[in-house]
Write an enzyme that holds these catalytic residues in place. Structure first.
Site, short mmCIF file in Angstrom:
data_model
loop_
_atom_site.label_atom_id
_atom_site.label_comp_id
_atom_site.label_asym_id
_atom_site.label_seq_id
_atom_site.Cartn_x
_atom_site.Cartn_y
_atom_site.Cartn_z
N LYS A 5 0.83 -1.23 0.00
CA LYS A 5 0.00 0.00 0.00
C LYS A 5 0.85 1.25 0.00
O LYS A 5 0.46 2.28 -0.56
CB LYS A 5 -0.98 0.01 1.18
CG LYS A 5 -0.31 0.05 2.53
CD LYS A 5 -0.76 -1.08 3.39
CE LYS A 5 0.43 -1.68 4.08
NZ LYS A 5 0.18 -2.90 4.77
N GLU A 13 -4.89 -5.30 -5.75
CA GLU A 13 -6.05 -5.69 -4.94
C GLU A 13 -5.66 -5.94 -3.48
O GLU A 13 -6.40 -5.60 -2.54
CB GLU A 13 -6.69 -6.96 -5.53
CG GLU A 13 -7.92 -7.44 -4.83
CD GLU A 13 -9.07 -6.44 -4.89
OE1 GLU A 13 -9.66 -6.30 -5.96
OE2 GLU A 13 -9.36 -5.78 -3.86
N VAL A 66 -5.24 -3.08 -0.16
CA VAL A 66 -6.27 -2.51 0.73
C VAL A 66 -7.21 -3.62 1.20
O VAL A 66 -7.72 -4.38 0.39
CB VAL A 66 -7.13 -1.43 0.01
CG1 VAL A 66 -8.15 -0.83 0.96
CG2 VAL A 66 -6.26 -0.34 -0.58
N GLY A 69 -6.86 -6.47 2.81
CA GLY A 69 -6.48 -7.90 2.75
C GLY A 69 -7.26 -8.74 1.77
O GLY A 69 -7.13 -8.59 0.56
N ILE A 94 -10.50 -8.82 1.14
CA ILE A 94 -11.77 -8.31 0.58
C ILE A 94 -11.53 -7.79 -0.83
O ILE A 94 -10.62 -6.97 -1.03
CB ILE A 94 -12.33 -7.14 1.43
CG1 ILE A 94 -12.45 -7.54 2.90
CG2 ILE A 94 -13.68 -6.67 0.89
CD1 ILE A 94 -12.87 -6.39 3.81
N GLY A 120 0.34 -12.39 13.97
CA GLY A 120 0.87 -12.08 12.63
C GLY A 120 0.07 -11.06 11.85
O GLY A 120 0.17 -10.98 10.63
N GLU A 150 2.14 -5.10 11.25
CA GLU A 150 3.31 -4.97 10.38
C GLU A 150 4.55 -5.28 11.21
O GLU A 150 4.51 -5.17 12.44
CB GLU A 150 3.41 -3.53 9.88
CG GLU A 150 2.27 -3.09 8.98
CD GLU A 150 2.23 -3.86 7.68
OE1 GLU A 150 3.28 -4.03 7.04
OE2 GLU A 150 1.14 -4.32 7.30
N LYS A 206 -4.06 3.31 2.90
CA LYS A 206 -5.17 2.58 2.27
C LYS A 206 -6.32 3.53 1.93
O LYS A 206 -6.96 3.40 0.89
CB LYS A 206 -5.65 1.46 3.21
CG LYS A 206 -4.61 0.34 3.39
CD LYS A 206 -4.97 -0.57 4.54
CE LYS A 206 -3.98 -1.71 4.70
NZ LYS A 206 -4.15 -2.44 5.97
N GLY A 238 -3.42 -10.84 7.30
CA GLY A 238 -3.09 -12.27 7.34
C GLY A 238 -2.59 -12.72 5.99
O GLY A 238 -2.99 -12.19 4.94
N1 HSE Z 1 -0.97 -4.69 9.09
C1 HSE Z 1 -2.08 -4.54 8.24
C2 HSE Z 1 -3.33 -4.47 9.09
C3 HSE Z 1 -2.25 -5.69 7.29
O1 HSE Z 1 -3.25 -4.69 10.29
O2 HSE Z 1 -4.40 -4.20 8.54
C4 HSE Z 1 -1.60 -5.46 5.99
O3 HSE Z 1 -2.15 -4.37 5.32
#
Ligand code: HSE
Length: 422
Positions: A102, A126, A129, A131, A133, A184, A187, A202, A299
């Site tokens: 992003k 895709e 933004v 994950g 979706i 996990g 970041e 995002k 994830g």
């Molecule tokens: N670290 C981000 C979040 C995931 O927690 O949404 C990757 O964009």
């Protein structure tokens, strides 16, 4: 059968998940779409991969962008500088380019979209933004015939996870963040998540697509989620409000307002039900009205799945021209953003304080919807005063907060949380 050869750069969690999902869905993609996709080269700076396969590996990721054995470069290395160099090199070498990055798209979309068009290749993002979706294609394809007036959503899974655990399991902010890291979602450097930068990037990407307007993180007003205390979550619950990390984009006639910050939503609103690492985006479009998209926002597997959907687009011959999305028609400002407000003041235990606060608010024509003075603990010198204000503009509330801070009876640290009726 149409063949597409992928050069994969980056073999961290998402890279490995992508490798696995290409292998596991290869047959299904061949059967359903007549497309033969395979990974032909891996760029891994360590020169090895934690996965058993016989795919050639190069420690020089730039070789991947130059290789004749590669039709599409998948960038999953993260960071901005190397990723940017790789993107430019891939696009100039007429390779399609797919990324989950992003920061890269938020900072460089205009230039990369132009390069992709010049070289007649596709750029897929895709996974950048929300994950798993499919939000980019929902805006780009599903809502293509609409003007989008606004969007609002939860775009950072880590922050949503933290607020959910603080509310449901009464964890402290730090304990909830550690848990997010163990799972996990955060970041590698959680500063990006908790400072609001991840969500702001995002937000800028969604704004670019929704409003046909070039937006970067610079256009987004953002606040971190780390200013929130468990007390605020509790007080919110008493007011039937749930705290969420929200991102908003609103288009008016001559400007766009973009923001990303912790905000309260009503307990019975759709966004209140989006828990843990899940993300959601509500979009208001001219002809369709409101639509909502929700699912895992972070994830490795959901992100890898989104990368794969871009690959399938490319293999199917879809080359999308994003240039029209990066115009510079509108100015951007957050000053006119309006909503209800929650203010938590630490007030001295003295007669007349509430009257003083009310007079100051009345001077700005602000109407108090609710005022709660928490029960007094006689050992404390100050007591929390919760003031809920009805609709007010950003430019006004910032002045009001400064003036409240100047009152002798009010401690400097005022908590301001927006309340959105969505
Ligand atoms: N670290 C981000 C979040 C995931 O927690 O949404 C990757 O964009």
């Amino acid at each position: 059968m149409t063949k597409l050869k992928i050069g994969l750069c980056g073999t961290g969690n998402v890279g490995l998940a992508f490798l696995k999902s290409v292998n596991s869905s290869k047959a299904l993609i061949a059967q359903n779409y007549g497309l033969d996709i395979s990974i032909s080269l891996i760029g891994a700076r360590k020169g090895r991969v934690n996965d058993e396969n016989d795919i050639p590996i190069t420690p020089d990721i730039h070789e991947v962008a130059l290789s004749n054995e590669v039709d599409v470069v998948v960038e999953l290395i993260g960071g901005v500088d190397d990723a940017y160099d790789l993107a430019v090199s891939a696009l100039k070498n007429k390779k399609h380019f797919v990324t989950a990055n992003k920061a890269l798209i938020s900072n460089h979309s205009k230039e990369l979209f132009e390069l992709a068009k010049e070289n007649n290749v596709h750029i897929g993002f895709e996974a950048s933004v929300a994950g798993g979706i499919p939000i980019i294609r929902s805006i780009r394809d599903g809502l293509i015939s609409n003007n989008i007036s606004s969007f609002a959503g939860i775009l950072n899974g880590t922050s949503n996870f933290i607020f959910s655990k603080m509310a449901d399991e009464k964890l402290s902010f730090d304990a909830a963040l550690s848990l997010a890291q163990q799972e996990g979602f955060a970041e590698p450097d959680p500063t990006f998540d908790v400072s609001g930068q991840d969500a702001a990037q995002k937000t800028s990407i969604l704004a670019t697509l929704s409003f046909f307007q070039h937006a970067t993180m610079e256009n987004v007003y953002f606040e971190g989620v780390d200013k929130i205390s468990p007390q605020d979550i509790d007080y919110g619950e008493q007011l039937k409000l749930i705290l969420k990390p929200l991102s908003v984009g609103i288009q008016s006639e001559d400007e766009i307002s973009l923001g990303s910050f912790p905000a309260f939503v009503k307990k019975d609103s759709l966004l209140a039900s989006i828990q843990n690492e899940n993300n959601a985006v509500l979009i208001n479009a001219e002809n369709v009205g409101g639509t909502m998209y929700s699912g895992p926002g972070a994830g490795a597997k959901p992100t890898a799945n989104s990368v794969l959907t871009d690959i399938i687009d490319i293999a199917g011959g879809k080359i999308f021209d994003y240039q029209k999305f990066v115009q510079n028609k509108l100015s951007s400002s957050f000053d006119n953003f309006s909503c209800d407000r929650y203010l938590k003041l630490d007030a001295s235990d003295q007669p007349g304080v509430v009257a003083k606060v009310s007079t100051l608010l009345a001077d700005y024509d602000l109407s108090i919807d609710n005022l709660i003075q928490k029960e007094l603990d006689r050992h404390e010198e100050t007591i929390p005063l919760i003031v809920v204000l009805s609709n007010s503009k950003e430019s006004i509330i910032q002045k009001v907060i400064k003036n409240l801070q100047n009152l002798e009876e009010i401690n400097n640290s005022i908590t301001h949380i927006r309340i959105l009726d969505i």
